[in-house]
Design an enzyme around this catalytic site. Structure first.
Site, PDB file in Angstrom:
ATOM      1  N   CYS A  93      -4.754   6.197  -3.701  1.00  0.00           N
ATOM      2  CA  CYS A  93      -4.106   4.885  -3.768  1.00  0.00           C
ATOM      3  C   CYS A  93      -2.726   5.092  -4.374  1.00  0.00           C
ATOM      4  O   CYS A  93      -2.613   5.433  -5.561  1.00  0.00           O
ATOM      5  CB  CYS A  93      -4.930   3.909  -4.603  1.00  0.00           C
ATOM      6  SG  CYS A  93      -4.142   2.302  -4.837  1.00  0.00           S
ATOM      7  N   CYS A 145       0.867  -1.182   0.000  1.00  0.00           N
ATOM      8  CA  CYS A 145       0.000   0.000   0.000  1.00  0.00           C
ATOM      9  C   CYS A 145       0.896   1.222   0.000  1.00  0.00           C
ATOM     10  O   CYS A 145       1.649   1.448   0.958  1.00  0.00           O
ATOM     11  CB  CYS A 145      -0.913  -0.003   1.221  1.00  0.00           C
ATOM     12  SG  CYS A 145      -1.893   1.506   1.371  1.00  0.00           S
TER      13      CYS A 145
END
Length: 283
Positions: free
Chosen positions: A223, A74
């Site tokens: 993101c 991530c």
């Protein structure tokens, strides 16, 4: 149980610190992630991040999505992670290294005075081989491939930044049925491990706008790996230069696909609060 809440451009995470030792009785982490990330019954967050020691790097990051699934990486989370372990004094060197399921990543902190003002992450080389993304379609790379969603056809580019991404270029968001198409592509049979989905508007050769449906989390404000994958896809499709500002709902990231074939992401990491979980939250 003490927690810290952090975010990178609104992509928010609940942190649990086990760097100096985990409890004797480990919790069911996937279930804990589902509870704590719930916006009404928990703390609220896109993911749960555990801070762990590592024998390969300065620290190890384990992350679980809000649905309890475990992604490989991530981008926004690792920026927050780097700031956290530096501020806690677990590391003093800069750059520092973090172990993830996607490998060991190197991060450079921007520090003004004693404050971390930004983090630059060496995200590594993009993975473009179809079987490694993975996507069940021929092509290395998979560029401009066709995808059918409920009778509607899309062109996509497949990229992995340690986790899979399906990048689609669109003209606008007004005519995009995001809430239907996003999850349909996430769970499309072409992607055996599911996929993150990025819808990209090309503003200029140096600017993109991105809307994302994250695997296991749904719509999020940002993101990091998706921004990296989108710039790689844009370059492969001849739409942008290699250094691009990506505009996300939560703010901007600077992404560069270097001539060394490595992708570099620069962006902020911020605290929200720290606190103590009561027993009611864990039951």
């Amino acid at each position: 149980m003490e927690i810290v809440k952090m975010h990178g451009l609104g992509n928010d995470f609940v942190f649990i610190d086990h760097f100096q030792g985990a409890p004797a009785e480990l919790p069911d982490y996937p279930e804990l992630a589902r509870k704590l990330c719930h916006r009404q019954f928990g703390v609220g967050g896109d993911g749960l991040i555990m801070v762990l020691p590592s024998d390969k790097a300065d620290a190890r990051m384990r992350i679980l999505n809000s649905d309890g699934s475990e992604p490989e990486m991530c981008g926004n989370g690792i920026r927050c992670f780097a700031r956290y372990i530096y501020d806690q004094g677990y590391v003093s060197q800069n750059p520092l290294q973090v172990e993830t399921l996607a490998g060991i990543l190197t991060l450079q902190l921007s520090i003004t005075g004693d404050q971390v003002t930004g983090v630059r992450v060496d995200m590594g080389e993009p993975i473009l081989k179809s079987e490694q993304v993975p996507v069940l379609i021929q092509g290395d790379p998979v560029v401009g491939a066709r995808l059918d969603v409920d009778g509607q056809e899309f062109e996509f580019t497949a990229v992995s930044m340690g986790n899979p991404h399906c990048v689609l270029f669109v003209e606008d968001y007004e005519t995009l049925d995001f809430e239907r198409i996003g999850p349909a592509i996430e769970k499309h049979p072409l992607f055996p491990r599911k996929t993150n989905v990025e819808f990209i508007i090309v503003n200029s050769p140096r600017e993109l706008t991105m809307k994302v449906w994250e695997r296991g989390a749904g719509p999020t404000l940002a993101c990091g790996t998706g921004a990296c994958a989108s710039v790689v896809a844009a370059v492969l499709n001849g739409r942008t230069e290699r250094k691009v500002t990506v505009h996300l709902p939560g703010g901007d990231l600077l992404i560069e696909w270097g001539e060394d074939n490595r992708v570099y992401m620069t962006g902020p990491a911020a605290y929200v609060f720290k606190g103590v979980l009561l027993e009611d939250a864990l039951s």
